[in-house]
Write an enzyme that holds these catalytic residues in place. Structure first.
Site, PDB file in Angstrom:
ATOM      1  N   ASP A 194     -15.814  -3.454  -1.473  1.00  0.00           N
ATOM      2  CA  ASP A 194     -15.408  -3.143  -0.109  1.00  0.00           C
ATOM      3  C   ASP A 194     -16.646  -3.038   0.773  1.00  0.00           C
ATOM      4  O   ASP A 194     -17.549  -2.244   0.483  1.00  0.00           O
ATOM      5  CB  ASP A 194     -14.629  -1.825  -0.070  1.00  0.00           C
ATOM      6  CG  ASP A 194     -13.386  -1.869  -0.954  1.00  0.00           C
ATOM      7  OD1 ASP A 194     -12.853  -2.983  -1.135  1.00  0.00           O
ATOM      8  OD2 ASP A 194     -12.966  -0.824  -1.458  1.00  0.00           O
ATOM      9  N   ASP A 220       0.854  -1.188   0.000  1.00  0.00           N
ATOM     10  CA  ASP A 220       0.000   0.000   0.000  1.00  0.00           C
ATOM     11  C   ASP A 220       0.887   1.234   0.000  1.00  0.00           C
ATOM     12  O   ASP A 220       1.807   1.347   0.821  1.00  0.00           O
ATOM     13  CB  ASP A 220      -0.898   0.013   1.242  1.00  0.00           C
ATOM     14  CG  ASP A 220      -1.986  -1.047   1.177  1.00  0.00           C
ATOM     15  OD1 ASP A 220      -2.014  -1.808   0.186  1.00  0.00           O
ATOM     16  OD2 ASP A 220      -2.804  -1.127   2.113  1.00  0.00           O
TER      17      ASP A 220
END
Length: 244
Positions: free
Chosen positions: A131, A10
């Site tokens: 998500d 990330d």
């Protein structure tokens, strides 16, 4: 069918970080050389990487493109990239940089035609990010929660030719609470699209459990914090996944 283990990188301000529950203010920095991190994963045996442009997810455009490019140039396997991909130009831009697959999240909800167009233009190259927060789809870098149930979102793309669904339980992401295996398996069984599990992987037990459901449509699992904190050994995880 062998479970694919995707180590996660990330990116925030060009650095390798992990967030807690998707909160940009709760970021832990693990390094400032993304390409080196990619090679460490490759040296441990990884053939796939999951890379997220966190700044891009909030900005709605590529922000860490240079860092991603360095990863793609260095890593010998497949690189999957997500974060802020909301136009066809952005899709094309990532494939031009050599990524294997792109993940479309927010735009899959707001602009489903983009997913269909991208999947048609790049067969096998588009993943839809689903998500979830309390069973509903979260968008805009998880900052907003819609009124669309996760399964409804997934089923919208069953005929679109997408490669996989990336299912993340936002409440568990970066928290080492254990992967939400039941919700992931339920989604895989309810749709024809392969599902990648994400969020909360705490250790080898999560990998072992998910591998048992590869036959049900669980294509892979993304793991980040557990690797960086030393709670999960990547080579061991790959071995468990390969053994099924």
């Amino acid at each position: 069918m062998t479970l694919i283990v995707f180590p996660a990188i990330d990116l925030k301000n060009g650095q390798v970080v992990r967030l807690a529950e998707g909160d940009m203010d709760r970021a832990t920095v693990y390094g400032d050389d993304p390409a080196r991190q990619a090679m460490l994963f490759a040296d441990a045996g990884a053939g796939h990487l999951h890379v997220v442009d966190l700044d891009g997810a909030f900005a709605g455009r590529a922000v860490n493109a240079q860092a991603v490019a360095s990863i793609v140039e260095t890593f010998p396997g497949h690189v999957q990239v997500g974060g802020g991909i909301r136009t066809m130009a952005a899709v094309e831009g990532w494939f031009d940089r050599g990524v294997a697959r792109i993940v479309i999240g927010t735009a899959a909800l707001t602009d489903p035609q983009l997913v269909r167009d991208a999947a048609a233009a790049f067969p096998g190259g588009v993943v839809v990010g689903v998500d979830a927060r309390d069973g509903f789809v979260a968008t805009q870098g998880w900052a907003d929660v819609s009124d669309v149930p996760v399964l409804d979102m997934a089923r919208r793309f069953e005929d679109a030719g997408v490669a996989a669904l990336l299912f993340t339980d936002v409440g568990r992401d970066g928290m080492l609470k254990g992967c939400n295996v039941q919700a992931t398996v339920d989604l895989a069984r309810a749709t024809d699209i392969p599902v990648i599990a994400s969020g909360g992987v705490a250790g080898i037990a999560d990998i072992r459990m998910l591998s048992l459901f590869a036959k049900d449509g669980i294509e892979g699992v993304i793991t980040g914090r557990a690797l960086y904190d030393g709670r999960l050994d990547l080579a061991a995880a790959l071995a468990v996944a390969a053994a099924g």
